[in-house]
Enzyme design. Structure first.
Site, PDB file in Angstrom:
ATOM      1  N   ASP A   1     -63.889  -8.345  -7.150  1.00  0.00           N
ATOM      2  CA  ASP A   1     -64.617  -7.216  -6.563  1.00  0.00           C
ATOM      3  C   ASP A   1     -65.584  -7.759  -5.511  1.00  0.00           C
ATOM      4  O   ASP A   1     -66.360  -8.668  -5.774  1.00  0.00           O
ATOM      5  CB  ASP A   1     -65.386  -6.466  -7.650  1.00  0.00           C
ATOM      6  CG  ASP A   1     -65.836  -5.080  -7.218  1.00  0.00           C
ATOM      7  OD1 ASP A   1     -66.144  -4.896  -6.025  1.00  0.00           O
ATOM      8  OD2 ASP A   1     -65.905  -4.184  -8.075  1.00  0.00           O
TER       9      ASP A   1
ATOM     10  N   HIS B   1     -62.047  -4.223  -6.298  1.00  0.00           N
ATOM     11  CA  HIS B   1     -62.749  -3.099  -6.933  1.00  0.00           C
ATOM     12  C   HIS B   1     -61.767  -2.125  -7.580  1.00  0.00           C
ATOM     13  O   HIS B   1     -62.081  -1.523  -8.616  1.00  0.00           O
ATOM     14  CB  HIS B   1     -63.596  -2.384  -5.881  1.00  0.00           C
ATOM     15  CG  HIS B   1     -64.458  -1.306  -6.455  1.00  0.00           C
ATOM     16  ND1 HIS B   1     -65.448  -1.549  -7.381  1.00  0.00           N
ATOM     17  CD2 HIS B   1     -64.471   0.049  -6.242  1.00  0.00           C
ATOM     18  CE1 HIS B   1     -66.044  -0.405  -7.713  1.00  0.00           C
ATOM     19  NE2 HIS B   1     -65.463   0.575  -7.042  1.00  0.00           N
TER      20      HIS B   1
ATOM     21  N   SER C   1     -67.278   2.299 -11.191  1.00  0.00           N
ATOM     22  CA  SER C   1     -67.958   2.363  -9.906  1.00  0.00           C
ATOM     23  C   SER C   1     -69.220   3.230 -10.012  1.00  0.00           C
ATOM     24  O   SER C   1     -70.106   2.924 -10.797  1.00  0.00           O
ATOM     25  CB  SER C   1     -66.976   2.857  -8.833  1.00  0.00           C
ATOM     26  OG  SER C   1     -67.473   2.642  -7.537  1.00  0.00           O
TER      27      SER C   1
END
Length: 339
Positions: free
Chosen positions: A285, A314, A131
């Site tokens: 995601d 995610h 991320s």
């Protein structure tokens, strides 16, 4: 796991990209494993949104994704996360200051000083990031191409897309719509804001299939509302809301080409990466989409595009309690490190 007490590196008169100079910026970090005599067994593992090093070090263990028996692993805490310099611990970093923000350029330049001045490390075997950690990994590859051997970028892009920006703006709007927001800061706990924030985050961070199959029941939650309250809301209530906004503002400004070297030339910046780059989006995601990651992979020399086949969205890139995705990532990382 071999680890030590957290360290705190002080950067004197540290200039931020926004123009503010901090008389003393602090970069809190944690190390795991032993540094080799040639200093070439180093893995840098930057933090992600809302996370501190203790939240993400679960994967550092001999049978984990990162093995501290072989590698010297450093987790630097991102500016704005509440441990390193943040609005909650630095008066110069208050959101009341006009135009104040942190960027990943700030994070990476501080990390480079930490490695060089504290550990005399010039070479990185791997930068592993999920991320916002993946964003920092790309910055390292672009800013220091001759010093990074490998990059593992999980569920992240080198530049924030417009679609991702909508998600971030919705989080920021939810927090600042709370009645405790004065227009420049919070004068209390934003109860309504945090409730809305957590639900927006939950809707984007996992896939439709994750909710359709009710995977949260397998994690010990009694209902959807129980999951939203005890996982999402409880986790973000641990953080100062000013820090949550500061980290959103960093994420919004992510662009590896926004620096004096590349001057906005995004394709040239990505083309400068010399590291073996493993790009691992999750197939489901919703904000770092596999399509966006594939487009970036095509611009990076020596890139390997290997999506994680998962309905966890995610969260597949940080597979705590998700053993199938953890095994997939562990295998890919060990193959990358063997090259």
């Amino acid at each position: 796991m071999i680890d030590s007490s957290p360290g705190c590196f002080i950067l004197e008169n540290f200039s931020l990209q926004c123009g503010v100079v901090l008389p003393q910026a602090q970069l809190v970090y944690q190390t795991y494993g032993e540094l080799a005599s040639d200093r070439k067994n180093v893995i840098l593992y930057p933090t992600s949104y809302g996370a501190q090093h203790s939240d993400i070090d679960w994967l550092i263990r001999p049978d984990g994704i990162l093995d501290p028996n072989r590698w010297f692993i450093i987790i630097p805490n991102m500016f704005g996360n509440g441990l390193s310099t943040s609005p909650s611990n630095c008066d110069r970093c208050k959101l009341t200051e006009q135009g104040f923000y942190f960027t990943h350029l700030d994070n990476v330049l501080a990390q480079e000083q930490l490695l060089r001045q504290v550990f005399q490390i010039e070479h990185l075997a791997l930068i592993y990031g999920w991320s916002m950690g993946a964003q920092q990994a790309y910055y390292w590859g672009v800013l220091f191409p001759d010093r990074v051997e490998r990059i593992a970028a999980l569920c992240g892009t080198a530049r924030t897309t417009d679609h991702n920006r909508i998600f971030l703006e919705s989080l920021r709007t939810a927090l600042t719509a709370d009645p405790t927001w004065t227009g420049i800061n919070f004068d209390g706990i934003p109860e309504r804001g945090l409730r809305g924030f957590a639900r927006i985050y939950a809707s984007w961070a996992a896939s439709q299939a994750f909710y359709r199959e009710g995977l949260y029941y397998q994690l010990g939650y009694q209902s959807l509302e129980d999951y939203l309250l005890r996982f999402w809301e409880a986790n973000y209530r641990k953080r100062d809301p000013h820090n949550l906004i500061a980290s959103i503002d960093t994420w919004l400004r992510c662009d590896v080409s926004n620096n004096p070297t590349y001057q906005g030339d995004y394709k040239r910046a990505l083309g400068s990466i010399k590291a073996k780059t493993l790009i691992m989006p999750a197939t489901t995601d919703l904000y770092f989409t596999p399509e966006d990651c594939a487009l970036e992979a095509a611009l990076i020399p020596h890139a390997i595009y290997r999506p994680i086949p998962s309905i966890w969205g995610h969260r597949a890139g940080n597979p705590y309690q998700n053993y199938e995705d953890e095994a997939f990532i562990r295998k890919a990382i060990r193959e990358l490190l063997a090259k």
